[in-house]
Design an enzyme around this catalytic site. Sequence first.
Site, short mmCIF file in Angstrom:
data_model
loop_
_atom_site.label_atom_id
_atom_site.label_comp_id
_atom_site.label_asym_id
_atom_site.label_seq_id
_atom_site.Cartn_x
_atom_site.Cartn_y
_atom_site.Cartn_z
N TYR A 43 1.01 -1.33 0.01
CA TYR A 43 -0.27 -0.22 0.18
C TYR A 43 0.96 1.19 -0.22
O TYR A 43 0.74 2.36 -1.02
CB TYR A 43 -1.25 0.26 0.90
CG TYR A 43 -2.04 -1.36 1.38
CD1 TYR A 43 -3.23 -0.79 -0.43
CD2 TYR A 43 -1.97 -2.10 1.39
CE1 TYR A 43 -4.44 -1.76 -0.13
CE2 TYR A 43 -2.43 -3.55 1.11
CZ TYR A 43 -4.35 -2.84 0.31
OH TYR A 43 -4.99 -4.06 0.14
N GLY A 44 1.75 1.14 1.30
CA GLY A 44 2.62 2.44 1.49
C GLY A 44 3.25 2.98 -0.28
O GLY A 44 3.34 3.64 -1.00
N GLU A 97 10.11 -5.23 -5.93
CA GLU A 97 9.50 -5.96 -5.18
C GLU A 97 10.49 -7.40 -5.46
O GLU A 97 10.80 -8.02 -6.38
CB GLU A 97 8.38 -6.55 -6.17
CG GLU A 97 7.36 -7.34 -5.36
CD GLU A 97 7.23 -7.24 -4.01
OE1 GLU A 97 6.66 -6.09 -2.86
OE2 GLU A 97 7.02 -8.61 -3.44
N GLY A 142 0.31 -7.00 0.77
CA GLY A 142 -0.43 -7.48 0.95
C GLY A 142 -1.98 -8.10 0.36
O GLY A 142 -3.28 -8.64 0.67
N ASN A 186 -5.50 -10.22 0.74
CA ASN A 186 -5.80 -9.93 2.81
C ASN A 186 -7.15 -9.95 2.08
O ASN A 186 -8.26 -10.36 1.04
CB ASN A 186 -5.37 -8.35 3.06
CG ASN A 186 -6.06 -7.35 2.16
OD1 ASN A 186 -6.96 -7.33 0.93
ND2 ASN A 186 -4.91 -6.33 1.70
N GLY A 187 -8.22 -10.11 3.62
CA GLY A 187 -9.71 -9.85 3.15
C GLY A 187 -10.80 -8.42 2.42
O GLY A 187 -11.66 -8.68 2.41
N GLU A 198 -13.92 -8.82 13.74
CA GLU A 198 -14.21 -8.75 11.92
C GLU A 198 -14.94 -10.45 11.84
O GLU A 198 -14.57 -10.93 12.61
CB GLU A 198 -13.51 -8.53 10.90
CG GLU A 198 -12.97 -9.64 10.40
CD GLU A 198 -11.56 -9.81 9.40
OE1 GLU A 198 -10.22 -9.32 9.54
OE2 GLU A 198 -11.21 -11.30 9.15
N HIS A 252 -1.83 -8.06 10.73
CA HIS A 252 -1.40 -6.60 10.91
C HIS A 252 -0.47 -6.13 11.23
O HIS A 252 -0.66 -5.50 12.77
CB HIS A 252 -2.87 -6.05 11.23
CG HIS A 252 -3.94 -6.33 10.70
ND1 HIS A 252 -5.20 -6.32 11.79
CD2 HIS A 252 -4.43 -7.22 10.00
CE1 HIS A 252 -6.37 -6.10 11.39
NE2 HIS A 252 -5.64 -6.40 9.83
N GLY A 272 3.09 0.18 6.19
CA GLY A 272 2.60 0.33 7.97
C GLY A 272 3.69 0.10 8.94
O GLY A 272 2.98 0.71 10.57
N ASN A 280 -8.90 -2.48 11.09
CA ASN A 280 -8.23 -2.91 10.07
C ASN A 280 -6.58 -2.43 9.57
O ASN A 280 -7.50 -1.01 8.64
CB ASN A 280 -8.79 -4.12 8.60
CG ASN A 280 -9.96 -5.34 9.30
OD1 ASN A 280 -10.57 -4.15 10.43
ND2 ASN A 280 -9.56 -6.19 9.32
P1 FAE Z 1 2.95 -4.66 2.27
O1 FAE Z 1 1.90 -4.66 1.52
O2 FAE Z 1 3.39 -5.58 3.57
O3 FAE Z 1 3.94 -5.10 1.31
C1 FAE Z 1 5.58 -4.60 1.86
C2 FAE Z 1 5.94 -4.96 0.24
O4 FAE Z 1 7.02 -4.73 0.25
C3 FAE Z 1 5.68 -6.62 -0.56
O5 FAE Z 1 5.23 -7.12 -1.56
C4 FAE Z 1 7.09 -7.70 0.27
O6 FAE Z 1 6.86 -8.63 -0.66
C5 FAE Z 1 7.75 -7.04 -0.24
N1 FAE Z 1 9.66 -6.90 0.48
C6 FAE Z 1 9.13 -7.09 1.68
N2 FAE Z 1 10.68 -7.10 2.23
C7 FAE Z 1 10.90 -6.72 0.75
C8 FAE Z 1 12.66 -6.07 0.16
N3 FAE Z 1 13.66 -6.47 1.32
N4 FAE Z 1 12.62 -6.08 -1.09
C9 FAE Z 1 11.94 -6.19 -1.86
N5 FAE Z 1 10.35 -6.09 -1.44
C10 FAE Z 1 10.25 -6.29 -0.20
O7 FAE Z 1 3.29 -3.14 3.26
N6 FAE Z 1 -5.78 -4.85 6.85
C11 FAE Z 1 -7.18 -4.67 6.26
O8 FAE Z 1 -7.06 -3.39 5.98
N7 FAE Z 1 -7.90 -5.52 5.94
C12 FAE Z 1 -8.11 -7.00 5.74
O9 FAE Z 1 -9.12 -7.53 5.92
C13 FAE Z 1 -6.73 -7.88 6.04
N8 FAE Z 1 -6.94 -8.95 5.66
C14 FAE Z 1 -5.42 -8.91 6.07
C15 FAE Z 1 -5.76 -10.88 5.52
C16 FAE Z 1 -4.48 -11.33 5.44
C17 FAE Z 1 -4.34 -12.73 5.21
C18 FAE Z 1 -3.20 -10.65 5.64
C19 FAE Z 1 -1.78 -11.39 5.95
C20 FAE Z 1 -2.89 -9.36 6.03
C21 FAE Z 1 -4.63 -9.04 5.53
N9 FAE Z 1 -4.68 -7.30 6.20
C22 FAE Z 1 -5.52 -7.06 5.93
C23 FAE Z 1 -3.15 -6.86 6.35
C24 FAE Z 1 -2.60 -5.63 5.53
O10 FAE Z 1 -2.19 -6.38 4.02
C25 FAE Z 1 -1.32 -4.82 5.41
O11 FAE Z 1 -2.05 -4.07 7.01
C26 FAE Z 1 -0.88 -4.21 4.16
O12 FAE Z 1 -0.58 -4.80 3.22
C27 FAE Z 1 -0.14 -3.60 5.00
O13 FAE Z 1 1.34 -2.28 3.86
P2 FAE Z 1 2.26 -1.58 3.45
O14 FAE Z 1 2.39 -1.22 2.26
O15 FAE Z 1 2.32 -2.01 5.45
#
Ligand code: FAE
Length: 544
Positions: free
Chosen positions: A52-53, A72, A147, A151-152, A393, A478, A506, A516
């Site tokens: 997201y960010g 990525e 994510g 995610n959901g 939820e 989370h 995050g 969430n």
């Molecule tokens: P994120 O989306 O985790 O993205 C980080 C990215 O960086 C990933 O693609 C990684 O592969 C990549 N990465 C990491 N390290 C490296 C590196 N060294 N070099 C290159 N790439 C790298 O970050 N949140 C909600 O608000 N609603 C929901 O319904 C919900 N359901 C969820 C269900 C599940 C099963 C899971 C796992 C999470 C859920 N979440 C939900 C949480 C949400 O997806 C999460 O808070 C965000 O995706 C975090 O966003 P960021 O931008 O922090």
Amino acid sequence: MNPKLTRRHLIGLAALQTAASLGLTRIGPASRRTAAQRSADYAPAVVIGSGYGASVAALRLAEAGVDTLVLEMGRLWNTPGPDGKVFCSTGAPDHRSMWFRGRTEAPLATFLWLDVVNKDITPYPGVLDRVAHPDMAVYVGRGVGGGSLVNGGMAVTPPRSYLTEVLPQIDAARMYDTYFPRARAALGVNTVDPAWFESTKWYRFSRISRRHARHAGLRTVFVPSVYDFAHMEREASGQAPKSALAGEVIYGNNHGKRSLDKTYLAAALGTGRVVIATGCRARSIRREPDGSYVVTADRTDDSGRTVETREVGCARLFLGAGSLGTAELLVRARETGTLPGLDDEVGRGWGHNGNVMTARANHLWDTVGACQATMPALGIDDWANPACPVFAEVAPLPMGFEHWISLYLAITRNPERGVLRYDAAADAVRLDWRREQNQPSVSAAKSLFDRINRANVTIYRYDLFGGNRAFADDFTYHPLGGCVLGRATDDFGRVKGYPGLYVTDGSLIPGSIGVNPFLTITALAERNMERILAVDLAGGASPG
Ligand code: FAE
């Protein structure tokens, strides 16, 4: 609201298709090298991660005219497998499901205490990872979109009073008037049609949970989503291919989900200024004497083998690798001396948003239905309860048969925080979080669900999480914190002591947000990028 599919989105989606067919692996533009960046490929801005960010950063940089390279570590998920589908379903996981595992590690480990949920798989860069630390496992998405792929889809706005408490330095009025609406529009947030919700068999499980919550005097709310509910209705009527109604969620959705590759990233690619390099894991970061940054990244193949290590120079570096990923890069950089001046706050303030999963056994006459949509649409909102605030939820458990289970993911207010520490021997970062730190979360969840059980004369299920437990407190969806806004960074995500280095994910949120988190992560990134572009990049991408 439907996100407007602009010409730019369409060009971006086409670019994703082309990238897939070319097996995109290049590390972006090698032009504009300066003396300090002779040994490195160069991009004016590099974004690490594509969640997201990171996606907000990539789009807004590109719109401001800054050529941007996104690194990525996961795959681009748009190539169908032999079954004609990009993603596998939760019920029939294969190699696509999990990140280099020989067996799946689903959050619900057992059913009737039997090991029937997880399946042996071939190791592969699958879409869901479970990062295991000694007392806490963290589920994260891997791939272009982070994510958003797994995610959901729940896009929940936090209560204003809690956002103000958690992040007092931000202007709440601007967040609620400008950045949350901007994030919702760009993500394509929509809500279920209440009339359809009341009548469809696919949400019977939610209606049962709502009735039981009401018996206990509790309030429920509809939760907005980035899953297209109009598509879901067409799935139900047989007019569209099934995804949420076919058990697809934590290993990806083949249809209906507005994941970031369909929204922010498509728009970013559509500008023509963004390149996404997949299978590229950033390993280390250093700063050159001229103030630019160099990222060392390993490119891996589908077996996980490193096939190439490259250095990429940039004037501006945006860390969007998620709470664990960003903290890991920065903690390693501080402790190995490549960015020695990083603040002591880097690695601190980590929390799991108070996550606890639990399940109740319903009476035989309270059937939840064999058909369950995988996208949650309802939450029990008891956050205003001063003794034990909980937002829970109502989670689906689509097993294809009647099981009388009501499942919940509770978000609680847990003041405990963990620390990410560098382990030099392993060159890895370990999360220092002890099991007893979950106790405030378990107590709060127990208080709420004891109430519901008492009011409905029901009991907990002990057969689903392993170890005969009613509360699963050993994993989180989370992860938050590790590089907290206003502590490790300034109030806009600029890393202290390092001009041109930014955190955009995050890890900025101090361990808890009460709902969430992805909508808040997106809105906060929008807020920070607006300021950074206006102030730091007003004259272009060079550090100044
Ligand atoms: P994120 O989306 O985790 O993205 C980080 C990215 O960086 C990933 O693609 C990684 O592969 C990549 N990465 C990491 N390290 C490296 C590196 N060294 N070099 C290159 N790439 C790298 O970050 N949140 C909600 O608000 N609603 C929901 O319904 C919900 N359901 C969820 C269900 C599940 C099963 C899971 C796992 C999470 C859920 N979440 C939900 C949480 C949400 O997806 C999460 O808070 C965000 O995706 C975090 O966003 P960021 O931008 O922090």
